[in-house]
Scaffold this active site. Sequence first.
Site, PDB file in Angstrom:
ATOM      1  N   ARG A   1     -31.629 -20.542   9.114  1.00 21.54           N
ATOM      2  CA  ARG A   1     -31.536 -21.532   8.034  1.00 21.54           C
ATOM      3  C   ARG A   1     -31.776 -20.807   6.719  1.00 21.54           C
ATOM      4  NH1 ARG A   1     -34.275 -24.562  12.031  1.00 21.54           N
ATOM      5  NH2 ARG A   1     -32.967 -26.234  12.845  1.00 21.54           N
TER       6      ARG A   1
ATOM      7  N   ASP B   1     -41.807 -21.172  10.995  1.00 21.44           N
ATOM      8  CA  ASP B   1     -40.578 -20.617  10.411  1.00 21.44           C
ATOM      9  C   ASP B   1     -40.726 -20.313   8.923  1.00 21.44           C
ATOM     10  OD1 ASP B   1     -39.315 -20.681  12.804  1.00 21.44           O
ATOM     11  OD2 ASP B   1     -38.212 -22.532  12.447  1.00 21.44           O
TER      12      ASP B   1
ATOM     13  N   GLU C   1     -43.581 -22.862  16.391  1.00 24.46           N
ATOM     14  CA  GLU C   1     -43.057 -24.215  16.651  1.00 24.46           C
ATOM     15  C   GLU C   1     -42.715 -24.472  18.110  1.00 24.46           C
ATOM     16  OE1 GLU C   1     -41.287 -23.631  12.431  1.00 24.46           O
ATOM     17  OE2 GLU C   1     -41.904 -22.358  14.074  1.00 24.46           O
TER      18      GLU C   1
ATOM     19  N   TYR D   1     -33.341 -15.227  11.038  1.00 21.56           N
ATOM     20  CA  TYR D   1     -33.533 -16.669  10.844  1.00 21.56           C
ATOM     21  C   TYR D   1     -32.249 -17.340  10.395  1.00 21.56           C
ATOM     22  CZ  TYR D   1     -35.919 -20.994   9.750  1.00 21.56           C
ATOM     23  OH  TYR D   1     -36.316 -22.303   9.731  1.00 21.56           O
TER      24      TYR D   1
ATOM     25  N   ASP E   1     -39.422 -21.075   6.073  1.00 18.64           N
ATOM     26  CA  ASP E   1     -38.734 -21.926   5.106  1.00 18.64           C
ATOM     27  C   ASP E   1     -39.645 -23.095   4.732  1.00 18.64           C
ATOM     28  OD1 ASP E   1     -38.714 -23.486   7.357  1.00 18.64           O
ATOM     29  OD2 ASP E   1     -36.541 -23.650   7.519  1.00 18.64           O
TER      30      ASP E   1
ATOM     31  N   GLU F   1     -39.659 -26.204   5.700  1.00 21.05           N
ATOM     32  CA  GLU F   1     -40.119 -26.969   6.860  1.00 21.05           C
ATOM     33  C   GLU F   1     -41.214 -26.216   7.600  1.00 21.05           C
ATOM     34  OE1 GLU F   1     -39.104 -30.153   7.979  1.00 21.05           O
ATOM     35  OE2 GLU F   1     -38.383 -30.153   5.920  1.00 21.05           O
TER      36      GLU F   1
ATOM     37  N   HIS G   1     -33.949 -15.662   1.483  1.00 17.61           N
ATOM     38  CA  HIS G   1     -33.971 -15.228   2.865  1.00 17.61           C
ATOM     39  C   HIS G   1     -32.793 -14.292   3.064  1.00 17.61           C
ATOM     40  CE1 HIS G   1     -36.076 -19.238   3.966  1.00 17.61           C
ATOM     41  NE2 HIS G   1     -36.953 -18.289   3.761  1.00 17.61           N
TER      42      HIS G   1
END
Length: 890
Positions: free
Chosen positions: A298, A80, A7, A296, A82, A84, A343
């Site tokens: 989130r 990432d 990203e 990570y 997740d 998103e 996670h």
Amino acid sequence: MPVVVVESPAKAKTINKYLGSDYTVLASYGHVRDLPPKDGSVDTDNDFEMKWEVGNDSRKHVKAIADALKEDNALILATDPDREGEAISWHLQEALTKRRSIKKDTPVSRVTFNAITKDAVAEAMRNPRQVDMPLVEAYLARRALDYLVGFNLSPVLWRKLPGAKSAGRVQSVCLRLIVEREMEIEAFNAQEYWSVRALLTTPRGQDFEARLTVLGGDKLDKFDLGTETAAELAVQAVASRDLFVQSVEAKPASRNPSAPFMTSTLQQEASRKFGMGARQTMSAAQRLYEAGYITYMRTDGIDMAPEAVQAARAEIETRYGANYVPSKPRIYKNKAKNAQEAHECIRPTDMSRDASSLRLTDDDQRKLYDLIWKRTLACQMEGARLERTTVDVGSNDRQVVLRATGQVMLFDGFMRVYEEGRDDVADEDDKRLPQIMQGEAASFSGNSLRGQFEKTAKDSADVLEAASASDMMKNGTAVLSADQSVLALQHHTLPPPRYTEATLVKKMEELGIGRPSTYASVITTIQDREYVRKDKNRLHPEDKGRIVTIFLLNFFRQYVGYEFTANLEAQLDDVSAGDGDYKDILGKFWRDFSAAISETSELRITEVLDVLDDALAPQLYPPREDGSDPRVCPKCGQGQLHLKTSRTGGFVGCGNYPECTYTRPIAGEGADGDERLLGMDGEDEIHLKAGRFGPYVQRGEPTPENKKPPRASLPRGWSKDDMDLEKALVLLNLPRVIGVHPDGGEIKSNFGRFGPFLMHQLPDEEKPTYANLKDPNDVLEIGMNRAVELLAEKRANPRGRGRAAAKPIKELGDHPDGGAITVQDGRYGPYVKWEKVNATLPKDTDPTTVTMELALQLITEKAAKKTTKKKAPAKKPAAKKTTKKTASKG
């Protein structure tokens, strides 16, 4: 070389260092596609087909990836781990396929890593997979729902409630929490009660405090001492007796560490300990993750990888000794209602590196890393061992008993490293007691309890948002015995405190509303929309936000329901697990929601206001002490009060407008922003009012002869709560004459468009000289000597020639395309500067907390706006007039 896409440029730089020259690592700069903000982007008549568009600022990034694929026909999507991140990978794959950069023979794989370390990246590269479509479908459902709610409900708000900006699926529920808490506070009726405390001393001269628990042989409940008279009698009963220690009971106790951080608990703890907002916390955490320092950020998970647990235990033994390491590793399990895809917790990637060893220059990152490192080590340490002691001190006749409680730390365990913050007041059990022996005398100390009471009151006020310590002393009564060692304290039950960002995140998590990736953006959005303001770390609903919430509760109640929103999140979690069809969810939602939109769209504004007026009646028109009609205008005594709306929100106004101009906020008289009479100046009333551009003072009221009475805005830094008649008259009488200049002419001070200034004109000058003042208070306080000096400096250097370039507030580093990025202070507020791009910071953003990520986002948005501005068409040259020649008649 395979093309690896992540990203952010910072993440790309770190990963490129690990992968080496065998790979080309590029950044997508977040999402590359989104739904265009126009009708039909989600086609509800065609099975919810979604029409995506590559953003203007993303086209060059997509092109760079496409160009790289021409050199090497292999794509690795490493966004990432997740929903998103999975969605960004899917968008990239779709966009590149559409432009034929991905061909039939192009290998496309997806890799994820929970930490950006060399080992984690290498392991991910050895285990590629395909894009996880159930995760993508859960994202698609969320994006479609947010679009359908926002794009269809917001226009209804614009038409029915002037000044309302938008509504959102999760943000409206979050706003409801804040508004309903405010209404609880307004409806709260305090109940009075008293407590009695004594400062006692042991035979060894050591003081300790005890509270009265038994009076007249009966146990005291909280509200048994309900009046000052009862409290005074209790003080006399205690002070008139000889006391001794009836019992001393000590019990072992223990405290275990808290679980390691997940997103919500990290945001809560950063708010408690550092006052950091959710967005600020996540921005700092993002930078730490991209640098490879933490896992990570989130996540709803609190489990820790086995190798990380062993590393933590080894580090604990090395730093603190084997007695701080429990015999077995601690295992933590999730309690969240709808835990996101599994996670790991948020932890350091290297347990041996504390904050000092990383040498972080950014203050937010340093504080946050230290917090994460300490919490991670603490969660694997031995518990603390305590001894809790309860001492009862009473009279021989058993009519009076006082109790003292405290604790002794036997072994500090995890508390040597870390102790979790608290949202409530510290318990009295935390106090340390001196040595007290059963049967010995307990006499009254000669010292006063008042000082200790004032400190306790202040601590309670700071934590619970009660009155200040001085207000508590003023509003309450302290009844003292003759020797000042026995004190009766007046208390009032307190309303629930307003939410902080920390307690709001905690509440949303409890209700199952939102997810780790949404908490920060949702809380930021409702503040940016000016529905909520943050004051002293507490969230206060603005009138505009309150009106929107009441409107939604009356016309769209189901869609701001806590249970409905949580159930919808649970259904979306099922989709991500592959157990649900996202189009079925969209179909059921849209069927009922579209019907509610159609029904409400037909209502007139007056009908909506009548409904809201009735719904808000208990708050808008509470009973008056004199028993008069609460809806009669208190100013003219004739008109009826009604709820009204404006571009700045809702308010209560007189029905006799424009003859009567009475208004007040919907929170009631004395609430924030209302009209307040400051006093009289001769025959003129001096009012404090709230307008479109902030609070101001006004002399008198508009009349047919004087439609615009004298007004003056409050200068920056002046609080409307501190305004009084004297300050208002100073503002209304500006400009202030400081005195006569030695060379002639009056020197005056005033507030202008660009801030406070001095003004003076010498007899031989064609026009006045103006000199800026830094402090608004200087307008009212500056003396002649300083004023003459500033004017002389201005005349000597009228245009500021020769001044050094302004020093930046903060230097962020270099832009990925080259050139330094800095945070500057400008005439209109702080801004981010990169080459010729100046991007203003969002409202209420602290310029010292700006991160590179936020700066790049603002610069990209500003640059996009510049390129999309259409040039005015060039004017066509005027047509030349031709004159016909007429043949002369001969």
